[in-house]
Design an enzyme around this catalytic site. Sequence first.
Site, PDB file in Angstrom:
ATOM      1  N   SER A 145      19.545 -35.336  -7.111  1.00  0.00           N
ATOM      2  CA  SER A 145      20.570 -35.749  -8.065  1.00  0.00           C
ATOM      3  C   SER A 145      19.901 -36.488  -9.215  1.00  0.00           C
ATOM      4  O   SER A 145      18.782 -36.998  -9.071  1.00  0.00           O
ATOM      5  CB  SER A 145      21.576 -36.673  -7.377  1.00  0.00           C
ATOM      6  OG  SER A 145      22.430 -37.296  -8.309  1.00  0.00           O
ATOM      7  N   TYR A 169      23.723 -43.965  -1.885  1.00  0.00           N
ATOM      8  CA  TYR A 169      23.485 -42.609  -2.388  1.00  0.00           C
ATOM      9  C   TYR A 169      22.264 -42.574  -3.308  1.00  0.00           C
ATOM     10  O   TYR A 169      21.381 -41.728  -3.138  1.00  0.00           O
ATOM     11  CB  TYR A 169      24.723 -42.123  -3.130  1.00  0.00           C
ATOM     12  CG  TYR A 169      24.617 -40.709  -3.658  1.00  0.00           C
ATOM     13  CD1 TYR A 169      24.742 -39.616  -2.798  1.00  0.00           C
ATOM     14  CD2 TYR A 169      24.416 -40.462  -5.009  1.00  0.00           C
ATOM     15  CE1 TYR A 169      24.651 -38.322  -3.277  1.00  0.00           C
ATOM     16  CE2 TYR A 169      24.333 -39.171  -5.498  1.00  0.00           C
ATOM     17  CZ  TYR A 169      24.455 -38.105  -4.633  1.00  0.00           C
ATOM     18  OH  TYR A 169      24.362 -36.820  -5.103  1.00  0.00           O
TER      19      TYR A 169
END
Length: 298
Positions: free
Chosen positions: A172, A185
Amino acid sequence: MHYVLDFILMLPLLIVFCIESLVKLFIPKKKKSVAGEIVLITGAGHGIGRLTAYEFAKLKTKLVLWDINKSGIEETALKCRKLGAQAHPFVVDCSKRDQIYSAAKKVKEEVGNVSILVNNAGVVYTSDLFATQDAQIEKTFEVNVLAHFWTTKAFLPDMMKNNHGHIVTVASAAGHTVVPFLLAYCSSKFAAVGFHRALTDELAALGKHGVKTSCLCPNFINTGFIKNPSTNLGPTLEPEEVVENLMYGILTEKKMIFVPSSIKLLMAFEKILPERFLAVLKHRLNIKFDAVIGYKDK
């Protein structure tokens, strides 16, 4: 003084490689054929994993599909078969190391040696540190990072033996820059990016140049995992756009795939701009999404 002299002696190489990189920007990259390859995709029961499976199905590959959701993975497999590909669904919880190793053994026995591994399975919890439960933090790292180790340890040896294969890490943009209320995350995706980079160098050090690596780093994607995301970087990405970029990156053996590509510029800014200016810049980017805040200011 010794280091300065070494740098001066390397300047001609730097100039040549910079020119080479600039020229390559204007030369269309040739896509490799993956026909006949056995492709394993984790988290293939929905979202990016499902769409990636569909694209590989169109390229005459043999698909191994993993997901924790039985109905989702079977639906993906059915569509892949309609597209003309063999598809083998396996229900696997990628947070469980023993399930990964057990499923990997079955894949080798029933399907064959995987030559393209797409580590796509992931979880995200949108909350601050205090609202994120301990079990959720553990799950985030088990799926987003540790699973990459177990799947790669299971399938990489055959790739190295044949000096042929491809390991794909779905990370990401949050693996390069941080976002409040995505602490677990972001941390896991930084680790995933580090896994990709370290694995890439390790394969090179071992002389296994035929085993390629790619890492996908997109901005917010409209998959429903993060509720109501928005940013001044641009509109929320549609999964189809991300998968199109991912497939192009895999087929042209691109090591780092940013979507949108402007994220790469932001990464460069973070390394050279003053900290106070970066704070203003991040404020202007105005990154927002629904999150649970557990911290209470007494």
